[in-house]
Design a protein around this motif. Structure first.
Motif: not given
Length: 573
Positions: A202-206, A210-215, A348-353
């Motif tokens: 998955n690739h989504e924007v919260v 931008s946040q990526r994860n797999l399951r 910077r925290a805003v550059t990624g999850s």
């Protein structure tokens, strides 16, 4: 990326070499079986499939074939060039790319099947002794087949072909809405039931992040982590945040040591009865401006002076700004950075999850071979869409540093002075070994910094509130000073100390005056005593003389009378 060949830990597993993924699958993909990677556009399916083949060739000496149904080889090679996999070298002997994209103007007449392509792959597989194969975008092929029965037939054909040859296979497919709606979805669902392992990416924007994860949805015959695992696409490809379960036998024991390391502030070390424990996690909290970053800089400088490689990650300042700001309190980081002992990283925290920051920090620590780590502030990980995951990220980071024997200092920003001391934004206080709190003490129109140790596991520590003093000569703590049961700092303390010094001086002067007076009186008494003693001596002398004179006269009269009697011839009677 490693260049040596590593044997697989489990013969039933084919290791992918992807950091973290082999952990959550307990060894890698099912060996000699088929794995389906499902995800939306840009989720990383192609990269993961290709990376598994590349690592299979380079690390485990398993030649591979990559079949591309969507992109041609040139585009794939161009896109993968940034990962440094050196695909051109691998292509010569052990990695073969097959372009199988249908033309955009294809007009289909008659039946279509995969038998011709599979026959060509058979020949190539024997030529290079291929052990792994990937079919990228299998859904593109399914879209060419109008009849659901035909799609199922070709899926069976491909599956049987893979099983007969014992390939460790990967298929990728897009998830979501497809042309002709549910028919393709149904075919993809059928593939998921057929394969031995299914991984959803998955690739989504919260909230703009931008946040990526797999399951791993299924894995026949093997345990696996069922939760979502964040991942990033970095300079070496996919990096997955692995998670170990309770009772995992591969979990290393935490190193425990009684060794102490300096905080960089001598008097703080004294309050901690010798400094921080090696490998401990230290939390420094406070509102803005209370010198949290300064304490982190003190520790970094002290570590470098001990000859320990150190990483300092700042979410608030640029590296050059950090060096400049800390030099104002005599913390000199520039020489250590120049020598390579210290690495300064601005983030910077805003550059990624938060998960991405965790993996990047771990990679930086590993690359720098750091023994000490400073993160300023760790509370920045709560920003922008990271509120839910941030605590887990920090917990895993601290656990990782403990298992690696790395001493970590984290600062955490409190929103205001009224924030309850029992908690911090990330609840880091519950897992930190040592908690140092900084605050402002405002009294009589003056603001001063106070430092206290809330807790320090495994060691005695001071319970005093000490004034933290910053000056161009360095950082130190003032002695604890109380008056009337209240801790005094700053001007109030200076005034109280001045009044005490004045009173002391006056007392000393009065004492000296009294001493002189007493000495004078003592001298007068001594003079008078000597005069009396002399007068007494004279009187005694007069007394002796008088007695002697009386005796002499008596004796003289007696002798005179006796002589007179002799002259008169008086007889003795």
């Amino acid at each position: 990326m490693k260049s040596t060949i590593e044997p697989a830990a489990d013969a039933s597993k084919a290791r992918t070499g992807i950091a973290g993924f082999d952990e959550i699958t307990h060894g890698g993909l099912p060996h000699g079986r088929t794995t389906l990677l499902v995800g939306g556009p840009g989720s990383g399916k192609t990269i993961m499939a290709l990376q598994s083949l590349v690592n299979g060739v380079r690390l485990y000496n398993e030649p591979a074939i990559f079949v591309a149904f969507e992109e041609d080889t040139k585009r794939i090679l161009a896109n993968a060039r940034k990962f440094g996999w050196k695909l051109a070298e691998l292509q010569k002997k052990k990695l073969f790319f097959l372009d199988a994209q249908p033309p955009f103007d294809l007009f289909q007449s008659g039946d279509f099947d995969l038998s011709g392509m599979l026959a060509a792959l058979d020949s190539k597989a024997k030529e290079i002794n291929a052990r792994r194969i990937a079919f990228d975008a299998i859904d593109v092929v399914l879209m060419l087949l109008e009849d659901p029965a035909a799609r199922r037939r070709e899926i069976y054909r491909l599956h049987d072909w893979l099983l007969d040859r014992g390939f460790t296979a990967i298929m990728t497919a897009k998830s979501g809405d497809y042309e002709r709606g549910g028919e393709i979805e149904a075919s993809m669902g059928f593939i998921q039931f057929m394969v031995d392992c299914t991984v959803v990416l998955n690739h989504e924007v919260v909230q703009g992040v931008s946040q990526r994860n797999l399951r791993v949805v299924k894995y026949r015959g093997s345990p696996f982590s069922e939760n979502e695992s964040p991942f990033l696409i970095g300079s070496d490809g996919l990096e997955v945040s692995g998670a170990r379960g309770l009772g995992d036998q591969s979990e290393p024991d935490l190193p425990v040591t009684g060794e102490r390391v300096s905080s960089g502030v001598a008097r703080l070390d004294a309050m901690l009865c010798g400094g921080y424990y090696r490998g401990a996690s230290v939390l420094v909290t406070g509102v803005p401006g209370t010198a949290k970053s300064t304490l982190g800089g003190c520790f970094a400088e002290a570590a470098c002076l001990r000859g320990e490689r150190t990483l300092l990650v700042s979410f608030d300042s640029d590296a050059n700004e950090m060096v400049r700001n800390l030099s104002s309190v005599n913390i000199r980081l520039a020489p250590h950075a120049k020598k390579g002992m210290l690495r300064l990283v601005s983030a910077r925290a805003v550059t990624g999850s938060a998960e991405i920051h965790l993996m990047r920090i771990k990679k930086l620590v590993t690359e720098h071979r750091a023994r000490c780590l400073v993160i300023d502030p760790i509370s920045a990980l709560c920003n922008s869409g990271n509120e839910v995951t941030a605590h887990g990220v920090v917990e895993r980071l601290i656990h990782w540093t403990k298992t690696s024997g790395i001493t970590i200092i984290c600062t955490s920003l409190l929103d205001d002075a009224g924030t309850q001391m029992g908690s911090t934004p990330l609840e880091v206080s519950t897992i930190a070994d040592t908690w140092i709190h900084l605050n402002y003490l405002v009294h009589a129109g003056e603001r001063n910094r106070g430092l206290s140790i809330v807790k320090s596991r495994g060691t005695a520590h001071s319970n005093q509130v000490r004034e933290l003093i910053l000056s161009d000569t360095g950082v130190t703590l003032a002695d604890a000073y109380t008056a009337g049961g209240e801790v005094l700092m700053g001007t109030l303390r200076w005034e109280k100390e001045l009044a005490i010094r004045v009173a002391h001086d006056e007392a000393e002067a009065s004492k000296e005056l009294k001493q002189v007076t007493l000495e004078s009186e003592e001298a007068l008494i001594e003079v008078r005593l000597k005069a009396v003693q002399l007068e007494l001596k004279v009187k005694r002398a007069e007394k002796v003389a008088l007695t002697r004179s009386t005796t002499d006269r008596s004796n003289e009269r007696a002798r005179g009378q006796s002589h007179l009697q002799e002259l008169r011839g008086v007889d003795e009677t």
